[in-house]
Design a protein around this motif. Structure first.
Motif, PDB file in Angstrom:
ATOM      1  N   THR A   1     -19.297  -8.865   3.193  1.00  0.00           N
ATOM      2  CA  THR A   1     -19.499  -7.760   2.265  1.00  0.00           C
ATOM      3  C   THR A   1     -19.166  -6.432   2.918  1.00  0.00           C
ATOM      4  O   THR A   1     -19.382  -5.393   2.342  1.00  0.00           O
ATOM      5  CB  THR A   1     -20.947  -7.731   1.750  1.00  0.00           C
ATOM      6  OG1 THR A   1     -21.818  -7.916   2.848  1.00  0.00           O
ATOM      7  CG2 THR A   1     -21.174  -8.805   0.715  1.00  0.00           C
ATOM      8  N   SER A   2     -18.689  -6.519   4.117  1.00  0.00           N
ATOM      9  CA  SER A   2     -18.277  -5.290   4.775  1.00  0.00           C
ATOM     10  C   SER A   2     -17.154  -4.664   3.966  1.00  0.00           C
ATOM     11  O   SER A   2     -16.023  -5.094   4.016  1.00  0.00           O
ATOM     12  CB  SER A   2     -17.770  -5.597   6.181  1.00  0.00           C
ATOM     13  OG  SER A   2     -16.648  -6.435   6.096  1.00  0.00           O
ATOM     14  N   SER A   3     -17.522  -3.691   3.185  1.00  0.00           N
ATOM     15  CA  SER A   3     -16.510  -3.148   2.293  1.00  0.00           C
ATOM     16  C   SER A   3     -15.615  -2.175   3.034  1.00  0.00           C
ATOM     17  O   SER A   3     -16.067  -1.184   3.593  1.00  0.00           O
ATOM     18  CB  SER A   3     -17.169  -2.474   1.088  1.00  0.00           C
ATOM     19  OG  SER A   3     -17.834  -1.321   1.506  1.00  0.00           O
ATOM     20  N   VAL A   4     -14.380  -2.523   3.042  1.00  0.00           N
ATOM     21  CA  VAL A   4     -13.401  -1.641   3.656  1.00  0.00           C
ATOM     22  C   VAL A   4     -13.283  -0.395   2.788  1.00  0.00           C
ATOM     23  O   VAL A   4     -13.017  -0.487   1.599  1.00  0.00           O
ATOM     24  CB  VAL A   4     -12.035  -2.341   3.721  1.00  0.00           C
ATOM     25  CG1 VAL A   4     -11.015  -1.474   4.436  1.00  0.00           C
ATOM     26  CG2 VAL A   4     -12.165  -3.702   4.378  1.00  0.00           C
ATOM     27  N   ALA A   5     -13.540   0.707   3.370  1.00  0.00           N
ATOM     28  CA  ALA A   5     -13.393   1.944   2.619  1.00  0.00           C
ATOM     29  C   ALA A   5     -11.963   2.033   2.118  1.00  0.00           C
ATOM     30  O   ALA A   5     -11.029   2.025   2.900  1.00  0.00           O
ATOM     31  CB  ALA A   5     -13.708   3.139   3.514  1.00  0.00           C
ATOM     32  N   SER A   6     -11.828   2.054   0.799  1.00  0.00           N
ATOM     33  CA  SER A   6     -10.476   2.025   0.261  1.00  0.00           C
ATOM     34  C   SER A   6      -9.731   3.290   0.665  1.00  0.00           C
ATOM     35  O   SER A   6     -10.107   4.394   0.315  1.00  0.00           O
ATOM     36  CB  SER A   6     -10.502   1.881  -1.258  1.00  0.00           C
ATOM     37  OG  SER A   6     -11.166   2.964  -1.830  1.00  0.00           O
ATOM     38  N   THR A   7      -8.718   3.075   1.440  1.00  0.00           N
ATOM     39  CA  THR A   7      -7.956   4.204   1.936  1.00  0.00           C
ATOM     40  C   THR A   7      -7.269   4.911   0.781  1.00  0.00           C
ATOM     41  O   THR A   7      -6.810   4.291  -0.150  1.00  0.00           O
ATOM     42  CB  THR A   7      -6.890   3.721   2.928  1.00  0.00           C
ATOM     43  OG1 THR A   7      -6.250   2.578   2.363  1.00  0.00           O
ATOM     44  CG2 THR A   7      -7.498   3.357   4.251  1.00  0.00           C
ATOM     45  N   ASN A   8      -7.237   6.189   0.851  1.00  0.00           N
ATOM     46  CA  ASN A   8      -6.570   6.957  -0.194  1.00  0.00           C
ATOM     47  C   ASN A   8      -5.128   6.493  -0.348  1.00  0.00           C
ATOM     48  O   ASN A   8      -4.434   6.292   0.620  1.00  0.00           O
ATOM     49  CB  ASN A   8      -6.592   8.452   0.153  1.00  0.00           C
ATOM     50  CG  ASN A   8      -7.866   9.096  -0.340  1.00  0.00           C
ATOM     51  OD1 ASN A   8      -8.540   8.536  -1.210  1.00  0.00           O
ATOM     52  ND2 ASN A   8      -8.205  10.240   0.212  1.00  0.00           N
ATOM     53  N   GLY A   9      -4.734   6.345  -1.577  1.00  0.00           N
ATOM     54  CA  GLY A   9      -3.355   5.976  -1.817  1.00  0.00           C
ATOM     55  C   GLY A   9      -3.062   4.515  -1.579  1.00  0.00           C
ATOM     56  O   GLY A   9      -1.914   4.102  -1.615  1.00  0.00           O
ATOM     57  N   GLY A  10      -4.086   3.709  -1.318  1.00  0.00           N
ATOM     58  CA  GLY A  10      -3.866   2.275  -1.164  1.00  0.00           C
ATOM     59  C   GLY A  10      -3.268   1.676  -2.417  1.00  0.00           C
ATOM     60  O   GLY A  10      -2.395   0.817  -2.356  1.00  0.00           O
ATOM     61  N   ASN A  11      -3.735   2.175  -3.550  1.00  0.00           N
ATOM     62  CA  ASN A  11      -3.174   1.639  -4.785  1.00  0.00           C
ATOM     63  C   ASN A  11      -1.736   2.113  -5.004  1.00  0.00           C
ATOM     64  O   ASN A  11      -0.959   1.440  -5.672  1.00  0.00           O
ATOM     65  CB  ASN A  11      -4.083   1.917  -5.984  1.00  0.00           C
ATOM     66  CG  ASN A  11      -4.401   3.386  -6.147  1.00  0.00           C
ATOM     67  OD1 ASN A  11      -3.679   4.237  -5.639  1.00  0.00           O
ATOM     68  ND2 ASN A  11      -5.464   3.665  -6.882  1.00  0.00           N
ATOM     69  N   GLU A  12      -1.392   3.249  -4.434  1.00  0.00           N
ATOM     70  CA  GLU A  12       0.009   3.691  -4.492  1.00  0.00           C
ATOM     71  C   GLU A  12       0.885   2.744  -3.655  1.00  0.00           C
ATOM     72  O   GLU A  12       2.004   2.417  -4.046  1.00  0.00           O
ATOM     73  CB  GLU A  12       0.129   5.137  -3.999  1.00  0.00           C
ATOM     74  CG  GLU A  12       1.548   5.675  -3.885  1.00  0.00           C
ATOM     75  CD  GLU A  12       2.308   5.688  -5.212  1.00  0.00           C
ATOM     76  OE1 GLU A  12       1.683   5.532  -6.279  1.00  0.00           O
ATOM     77  OE2 GLU A  12       3.548   5.827  -5.163  1.00  0.00           O
ATOM     78  N   THR A  13       0.363   2.299  -2.533  1.00  0.00           N
ATOM     79  CA  THR A  13       1.081   1.299  -1.738  1.00  0.00           C
ATOM     80  C   THR A  13       1.326   0.044  -2.578  1.00  0.00           C
ATOM     81  O   THR A  13       2.416  -0.530  -2.552  1.00  0.00           O
ATOM     82  CB  THR A  13       0.265   0.911  -0.487  1.00  0.00           C
ATOM     83  OG1 THR A  13       0.026   2.082   0.272  1.00  0.00           O
ATOM     84  CG2 THR A  13       1.006  -0.096   0.359  1.00  0.00           C
TER      85      THR A  13
ATOM     86  N   HIS B   1       8.026  -6.664   0.870  1.00  0.00           N
ATOM     87  CA  HIS B   1       6.970  -5.722   0.503  1.00  0.00           C
ATOM     88  C   HIS B   1       5.741  -6.408  -0.073  1.00  0.00           C
ATOM     89  O   HIS B   1       4.694  -5.785  -0.213  1.00  0.00           O
ATOM     90  CB  HIS B   1       7.498  -4.689  -0.499  1.00  0.00           C
ATOM     91  CG  HIS B   1       8.256  -3.577   0.153  1.00  0.00           C
ATOM     92  ND1 HIS B   1       9.583  -3.706   0.522  1.00  0.00           N
ATOM     93  CD2 HIS B   1       7.881  -2.334   0.526  1.00  0.00           C
ATOM     94  CE1 HIS B   1       9.983  -2.571   1.077  1.00  0.00           C
ATOM     95  NE2 HIS B   1       8.978  -1.740   1.100  1.00  0.00           N
ATOM     96  N   ILE B   2       5.886  -7.676  -0.430  1.00  0.00           N
ATOM     97  CA  ILE B   2       4.731  -8.425  -0.928  1.00  0.00           C
ATOM     98  C   ILE B   2       3.590  -8.362   0.088  1.00  0.00           C
ATOM     99  O   ILE B   2       2.421  -8.370  -0.271  1.00  0.00           O
ATOM    100  CB  ILE B   2       5.140  -9.886  -1.216  1.00  0.00           C
ATOM    101  CG1 ILE B   2       4.093 -10.596  -2.075  1.00  0.00           C
ATOM    102  CG2 ILE B   2       5.346 -10.693   0.063  1.00  0.00           C
ATOM    103  CD1 ILE B   2       4.528 -10.770  -3.476  1.00  0.00           C
ATOM    104  N   GLY B   3       3.972  -8.250   1.373  1.00  0.00           N
ATOM    105  CA  GLY B   3       2.979  -8.195   2.442  1.00  0.00           C
ATOM    106  C   GLY B   3       2.112  -6.946   2.403  1.00  0.00           C
ATOM    107  O   GLY B   3       1.093  -6.868   3.078  1.00  0.00           O
ATOM    108  N   ASN B   4       2.528  -5.955   1.598  1.00  0.00           N
ATOM    109  CA  ASN B   4       1.741  -4.726   1.502  1.00  0.00           C
ATOM    110  C   ASN B   4       0.661  -4.790   0.432  1.00  0.00           C
ATOM    111  O   ASN B   4      -0.128  -3.863   0.322  1.00  0.00           O
ATOM    112  CB  ASN B   4       2.663  -3.537   1.205  1.00  0.00           C
ATOM    113  CG  ASN B   4       3.547  -3.194   2.384  1.00  0.00           C
ATOM    114  OD1 ASN B   4       3.288  -3.629   3.504  1.00  0.00           O
ATOM    115  ND2 ASN B   4       4.589  -2.434   2.134  1.00  0.00           N
TER     116      ASN B   4
END
Ligand SMILES: *[C@@H]1O[C@H](CO)[C@@H](O)[C@H](O)[C@H]1NC(C)=O
Ligand SMILES: *[C@@H]1O[C@H](CO)[C@@H](O)[C@H](O)[C@H]1NC(C)=O
Ligand SMILES: *[C@@H]1O[C@H](CO)[C@@H](O)[C@H](O)[C@H]1NC(C)=O
Ligand SMILES: *[C@@H]1O[C@H](CO)[C@@H](O)[C@H](O)[C@H]1NC(C)=O
Ligand SMILES: *[C@@H]1O[C@H](CO)[C@@H](O)[C@H](O)[C@H]1NC(C)=O
Length: 186
Positions: free
Chosen positions: A23-35, A96-99
């Motif tokens: 449950t260690s939630s990775v702080a969603s990095t800004n712009g992750g969804n843009e990636t 890019h699927i790896g991103n």
């Protein structure tokens, strides 16, 4: 005229698994969804034929979480599922699927993807289900799937792959490994 094409089936299914839910939630990095959005567009760019036109929904006027076959996880605001089987899509698999680093489910089975499995797929450390069967994928099976810590099923049947079952994967005691060489008439 019939030629004998060897295809390789690698099915790995895990029975034991549900124990660890980090449950260690990775702080969603800004712009992750843009990636993710960029990765999806790169994925689309490698598709050269789309007889059912499903990829037309992957356009700029629609938020990518509503694109056909894309499931978006609200928690991390990232793509979790890419589900595009049985669509006669022609093309290759973009590295890019790896991103799509929150991807848990990837199903592009029963299409006409060719080229090799990009090694970048090993970046998908949350991936549980990988379905690539019934395509025209060539080259060698990646030797090392071990970064895929969560993987339960890898389905590669009915492609034109060579190589052996990745040893480190076969070594994981929680996984059941079935490998069969099948044949295909063309
Ligand atoms: C992408 O992330 C940003 C920042 O976290 C957020 O404001 C935006 O709504 C997200 N986009 C989508 C499509 O969820
Ligand atoms: C974009 O996708 C939407 C939803 O599928 C569709 O209605 C629209 O026609 C698409 N636009 C283009 C320019 O293809
Ligand atoms: C995504 O993947 C490609 C190819 O693997 C790489 O060149 C690129 O730097 C990655 N990162 C982003 C943010 O697109
Ligand atoms: C399968 O792969 C082999 C070796 O790469 C190649 O010679 C053969 O033409 C391929 N067959 C098909 C049906 O793609
Ligand atoms: C298989 O597992 C054993 C015990 O964990 C380890 O010593 C060995 O190095 C592993 N072999 C490979 C090829 O990963």
């Amino acid at each position: 005229m019939s030629s004998f094409v060897a295809s390789l089936c690698l099915c790995i299914s895990a029975i034991l698994l549900p124990l660890v839910y980090s449950t260690s939630s990775v702080a969603s990095t800004n712009g992750g969804n843009e990636t993710d959005r960029v990765a999806l567009l790169k994925f689309k760019a490698k598709i050269t034929h789309d007889p059912f036109g499903v990829m037309t929904s992957w356009n700029h006027s629609v938020n990518f979480c509503e694109w056909y076959g894309v499931t978006y996880g609200r928690r991390h605001q990232r793509v979790t599922h890419l589900n595009l089987p049985y669509l006669n899509l022609v093309g290759s698999i973009s590295p890019h699927i790896g991103n799509l680093s929150f991807l848990r489910y990837l199903n592009i089975a029963n299409n006409i993807f060719s080229g090799e499995i990009p090694l970048e797929i090993r970046s998908l450390c949350r991936l549980k289900y990988l379905y690539l069967s019934y395509n025209s994928i060539t080259g060698k099976i990646p030797e090392d799937f071990s970064p895929l810590l969560e993987i339960e099923i890898i389905s590669l049947a009915r492609n034109n792959l060579s190589g052996v079952i990745p040893h480190p994967l076969a070594n994981l005691s929680s996984l059941k490994v079935h490998a069969t060489a099948t044949s295909q008439d063309n």
